[in-house]
Design a protein around this motif. Structure first.
Motif, PDB file in Angstrom:
ATOM      1  N   MET A 158      38.207  32.870  45.467  1.00 14.18           N
ATOM      2  CA  MET A 158      36.901  33.467  45.169  1.00 14.18           C
ATOM      3  C   MET A 158      36.414  33.062  43.787  1.00 14.18           C
ATOM      4  SD  MET A 158      34.313  35.270  46.066  1.00 14.18           S
ATOM      5  CE  MET A 158      34.431  36.667  47.154  1.00 14.18           C
ATOM      6  N   ALA A 159      37.275  33.083  42.789  1.00 16.19           N
ATOM      7  CA  ALA A 159      36.872  32.711  41.431  1.00 16.19           C
ATOM      8  C   ALA A 159      36.394  31.255  41.391  1.00 16.19           C
ATOM      9  CB  ALA A 159      38.026  32.926  40.457  1.00 16.19           C
ATOM     10  N   ASN A 160      37.058  30.377  42.120  1.00 17.70           N
ATOM     11  CA  ASN A 160      36.657  28.968  42.176  1.00 17.70           C
ATOM     12  C   ASN A 160      35.253  28.844  42.778  1.00 17.70           C
ATOM     13  OD1 ASN A 160      36.736  26.152  42.018  1.00 17.70           O
ATOM     14  ND2 ASN A 160      38.185  25.929  43.697  1.00 17.70           N
ATOM     15  N   TYR A 161      34.993  29.548  43.872  1.00 20.22           N
ATOM     16  CA  TYR A 161      33.672  29.482  44.502  1.00 20.22           C
ATOM     17  C   TYR A 161      32.589  30.000  43.554  1.00 20.22           C
ATOM     18  CZ  TYR A 161      36.354  28.726  48.781  1.00 20.22           C
ATOM     19  OH  TYR A 161      37.219  28.238  49.716  1.00 20.22           O
ATOM     20  N   LEU A 162      32.849  31.085  42.889  1.00 22.07           N
ATOM     21  CA  LEU A 162      31.859  31.648  41.963  1.00 22.07           C
ATOM     22  C   LEU A 162      31.633  30.710  40.771  1.00 22.07           C
ATOM     23  CD1 LEU A 162      32.945  35.406  42.047  1.00 22.07           C
ATOM     24  CD2 LEU A 162      30.957  34.355  43.192  1.00 22.07           C
ATOM     25  N   ARG A 163      32.692  30.101  40.252  1.00 23.50           N
ATOM     26  CA  ARG A 163      32.546  29.153  39.140  1.00 23.50           C
ATOM     27  C   ARG A 163      31.779  27.905  39.544  1.00 23.50           C
ATOM     28  NH1 ARG A 163      37.874  30.595  38.030  1.00 23.50           N
ATOM     29  NH2 ARG A 163      38.640  28.659  38.931  1.00 23.50           N
ATOM     30  N   ARG A 164      31.789  27.569  40.823  1.00 23.19           N
ATOM     31  CA  ARG A 164      31.054  26.398  41.298  1.00 23.19           C
ATOM     32  C   ARG A 164      29.588  26.718  41.595  1.00 23.19           C
ATOM     33  NH1 ARG A 164      35.339  25.410  39.783  1.00 23.19           N
ATOM     34  NH2 ARG A 164      33.994  25.107  38.023  1.00 23.19           N
ATOM     35  N   GLY A 165      29.165  27.971  41.393  1.00 19.86           N
ATOM     36  CA  GLY A 165      27.762  28.327  41.532  1.00 19.86           C
ATOM     37  C   GLY A 165      27.378  29.026  42.820  1.00 19.86           C
ATOM     38  N   PHE A 166      28.352  29.423  43.624  1.00 24.23           N
ATOM     39  CA  PHE A 166      28.037  30.177  44.836  1.00 24.23           C
ATOM     40  C   PHE A 166      27.713  31.620  44.486  1.00 24.23           C
ATOM     41  CE2 PHE A 166      30.268  26.702  46.934  1.00 24.23           C
ATOM     42  CZ  PHE A 166      29.506  26.538  48.078  1.00 24.23           C
ATOM     43  N   THR A 167      26.861  32.241  45.315  1.00 23.26           N
ATOM     44  CA  THR A 167      26.572  33.668  45.177  1.00 23.26           C
ATOM     45  C   THR A 167      26.942  34.366  46.478  1.00 23.26           C
ATOM     46  OG1 THR A 167      24.271  33.350  45.845  1.00 23.26           O
ATOM     47  CG2 THR A 167      24.732  33.348  43.486  1.00 23.26           C
ATOM     48  N   LEU A 168      27.395  35.583  46.347  1.00 24.11           N
ATOM     49  CA  LEU A 168      27.819  36.395  47.480  1.00 24.11           C
ATOM     50  C   LEU A 168      26.595  36.909  48.232  1.00 24.11           C
ATOM     51  CD1 LEU A 168      30.311  37.818  48.814  1.00 24.11           C
ATOM     52  CD2 LEU A 168      29.843  39.729  47.269  1.00 24.11           C
ATOM     53  N   PHE A 169      26.606  36.779  49.590  1.00 20.25           N
ATOM     54  CA  PHE A 169      25.498  37.346  50.351  1.00 20.25           C
ATOM     55  C   PHE A 169      25.953  38.301  51.451  1.00 20.25           C
ATOM     56  CE2 PHE A 169      26.291  33.489  52.863  1.00 20.25           C
ATOM     57  CZ  PHE A 169      26.149  33.928  54.174  1.00 20.25           C
ATOM     58  N   ASP A 170      27.259  38.396  51.721  1.00 18.82           N
ATOM     59  CA  ASP A 170      27.714  39.333  52.748  1.00 18.82           C
ATOM     60  C   ASP A 170      29.200  39.612  52.551  1.00 18.82           C
ATOM     61  OD1 ASP A 170      27.394  40.955  55.082  1.00 18.82           O
ATOM     62  OD2 ASP A 170      28.304  39.381  56.301  1.00 18.82           O
ATOM     63  N   THR A 171      29.581  40.848  52.857  1.00 16.52           N
ATOM     64  CA  THR A 171      30.987  41.256  52.841  1.00 16.52           C
ATOM     65  C   THR A 171      31.224  42.114  54.071  1.00 16.52           C
ATOM     66  OG1 THR A 171      31.014  41.321  50.420  1.00 16.52           O
ATOM     67  CG2 THR A 171      32.769  42.505  51.557  1.00 16.52           C
ATOM     68  N   LYS A 172      32.328  41.861  54.758  1.00 13.43           N
ATOM     69  CA  LYS A 172      32.691  42.707  55.892  1.00 13.43           C
ATOM     70  C   LYS A 172      34.203  42.764  55.987  1.00 13.43           C
ATOM     71  CE  LYS A 172      31.977  38.902  59.127  1.00 13.43           C
ATOM     72  NZ  LYS A 172      31.180  38.398  60.220  1.00 13.43           N
ATOM     73  N   VAL A 173      34.698  43.769  56.685  1.00 17.11           N
ATOM     74  CA  VAL A 173      36.129  43.938  56.909  1.00 17.11           C
ATOM     75  C   VAL A 173      36.358  43.915  58.410  1.00 17.11           C
ATOM     76  CG1 VAL A 173      38.126  45.449  56.601  1.00 17.11           C
ATOM     77  CG2 VAL A 173      36.391  45.301  54.797  1.00 17.11           C
ATOM     78  N   GLU A 174      37.314  43.094  58.837  1.00 17.08           N
ATOM     79  CA  GLU A 174      37.673  42.997  60.251  1.00 17.08           C
ATOM     80  C   GLU A 174      39.173  43.178  60.385  1.00 17.08           C
ATOM     81  OE1 GLU A 174      36.375  39.191  61.718  1.00 17.08           O
ATOM     82  OE2 GLU A 174      34.250  39.716  61.587  1.00 17.08           O
ATOM     83  N   GLU A 175      39.581  43.703  61.525  1.00 14.72           N
ATOM     84  CA  GLU A 175      41.008  43.784  61.848  1.00 14.72           C
ATOM     85  C   GLU A 175      41.435  42.453  62.461  1.00 14.72           C
ATOM     86  OE1 GLU A 175      43.379  46.301  61.484  1.00 14.72           O
ATOM     87  OE2 GLU A 175      41.866  47.256  60.220  1.00 14.72           O
ATOM     88  N   GLU A 176      42.523  41.887  61.955  1.00 15.66           N
ATOM     89  CA  GLU A 176      43.047  40.632  62.499  1.00 15.66           C
ATOM     90  C   GLU A 176      44.494  40.838  62.911  1.00 15.66           C
ATOM     91  OE1 GLU A 176      42.592  37.043  60.288  1.00 15.66           O
ATOM     92  OE2 GLU A 176      40.431  37.337  60.014  1.00 15.66           O
ATOM     93  N   ALA A 177      44.837  40.233  64.029  1.00 16.45           N
ATOM     94  CA  ALA A 177      46.208  40.302  64.513  1.00 16.45           C
ATOM     95  C   ALA A 177      47.142  39.596  63.535  1.00 16.45           C
ATOM     96  CB  ALA A 177      46.318  39.660  65.888  1.00 16.45           C
ATOM     97  N   VAL A 178      48.317  40.152  63.351  1.00 19.59           N
ATOM     98  CA  VAL A 178      49.331  39.517  62.523  1.00 19.59           C
ATOM     99  C   VAL A 178      49.999  38.442  63.366  1.00 19.59           C
ATOM    100  CG1 VAL A 178      51.480  39.853  61.246  1.00 19.59           C
ATOM    101  CG2 VAL A 178      49.691  41.600  61.174  1.00 19.59           C
ATOM    102  N   VAL A 179      49.895  37.192  62.907  1.00 24.64           N
ATOM    103  CA  VAL A 179      50.439  36.051  63.637  1.00 24.64           C
ATOM    104  C   VAL A 179      51.358  35.285  62.690  1.00 24.64           C
ATOM    105  CG1 VAL A 179      49.867  33.914  64.853  1.00 24.64           C
ATOM    106  CG2 VAL A 179      48.339  35.872  65.024  1.00 24.64           C
ATOM    107  N   SER A 180      52.517  34.921  63.176  1.00 25.27           N
ATOM    108  CA  SER A 180      53.439  34.121  62.383  1.00 25.27           C
ATOM    109  C   SER A 180      52.921  32.694  62.317  1.00 25.27           C
ATOM    110  CB  SER A 180      54.831  34.137  63.009  1.00 25.27           C
ATOM    111  OG  SER A 180      55.674  33.250  62.313  1.00 25.27           O
ATOM    112  N   THR A 181      52.720  32.180  61.112  1.00 23.52           N
ATOM    113  CA  THR A 181      52.276  30.792  60.938  1.00 23.52           C
ATOM    114  C   THR A 181      53.240  30.102  59.972  1.00 23.52           C
ATOM    115  OG1 THR A 181      50.776  31.514  59.207  1.00 23.52           O
ATOM    116  CG2 THR A 181      49.838  31.242  61.391  1.00 23.52           C
ATOM    117  N   PRO A 182      54.145  29.323  60.498  1.00 29.95           N
ATOM    118  CA  PRO A 182      55.170  28.724  59.647  1.00 29.95           C
ATOM    119  C   PRO A 182      54.736  27.502  58.868  1.00 29.95           C
ATOM    120  CG  PRO A 182      55.485  28.041  61.903  1.00 29.95           C
ATOM    121  CD  PRO A 182      54.330  28.999  61.909  1.00 29.95           C
ATOM    122  N   GLY A 183      53.459  27.163  58.860  1.00 30.22           N
ATOM    123  CA  GLY A 183      53.027  25.921  58.205  1.00 30.22           C
ATOM    124  C   GLY A 183      53.094  24.784  59.195  1.00 30.22           C
TER     125      GLY A 183
END
Length: 191
Positions: A158-183
């Motif tokens: 987030m700090a990188n995006y803001l430093r590059r000149g982006f502005t926030l226009f929306d925030t939301k919270v969603e439930e996401e399933a916990v999934v194992s992602t080993p890379g």
């Protein structure tokens, strides 16, 4: 299956002059090159390698044909940062209707984080989003560049995006399933 709340922030730039570029890292032999030949194998490698430890899961189930179909779309571009010949990270752009370009994915492989590559790569990707219509004459010139990030992404995203000149226009919270992602493969990078 258990789930967790994930905060999703959407950010935008509405003018090319919004871009506040980061300097290139000193001393690194860093090159950023467009992957001009659509390659599902390479794109999946980048996606899994960058997103494995931060739980990118939405494309894990894509088959070869779906990857190819996405990559073949006019206005989809993958820009890859190479450090001394090794892929270090990437920016994926998708031209949308009415002069909108989304930065669909952006990130670094774990071994390249913390080396000041991210700000430079993001700056380069944003600039390519703004001039995308120059490479795709059938596309409308870019009027807006947007992206989303979430609470699962890296702590400095987030700090990188803001430093590059982006502005926030929306925030939301969603439930996401916990999934194992080993890379990219089990045990590839310590969690």
């Amino acid at each position: 299956m258990s789930s967790v709340p994930v905060t999703i922030w959407s950010l935008e730039q509405t003018s090319a002059s919004d871009l506040l570029p980061a300097a290139a890292p000193e001393g690194d032999d860093l090159r950023i090159v467009r992957a001009e030949v659509p390659s599902p194998e390479f794109s999946r490698f980048l996606y899994a390698s960058v997103g494995g430890d931060i739980h990118w899961t939405d494309r894990l189930g894509w088959d070869y044909a779906r990857w190819q179909g996405f990559l073949d779309r006019p206005g989809v571009e993958t820009w890859v940062a190479y450090d001394r010949g090794t892929p270090a990270g990437y920016v994926e752009l998708e031209a949308q209707d009415e002069g909108v370009v989304e930065i669909v994915y952006f990130g670094l492989l774990p071994a390249f984080r913390g080396r000041r590559i991210g700000g430079h790569l993001l700056s380069y990707g944003i600039a390519r989003a703004w001039d995308l219509a120059e490479r795709w004459p059938d596309r409308t010139p870019t009027k807006r560049v947007w992206l989303h990030t979430c609470s699962k992404d890296g702590e400095f995203a987030m700090a990188n995006y803001l430093r590059r000149g982006f502005t926030l226009f929306d925030t939301k919270v969603e439930e996401e399933a916990v999934v194992s992602t080993p890379g990219p493969w089990p045990g590839a990078y310590p969690a």
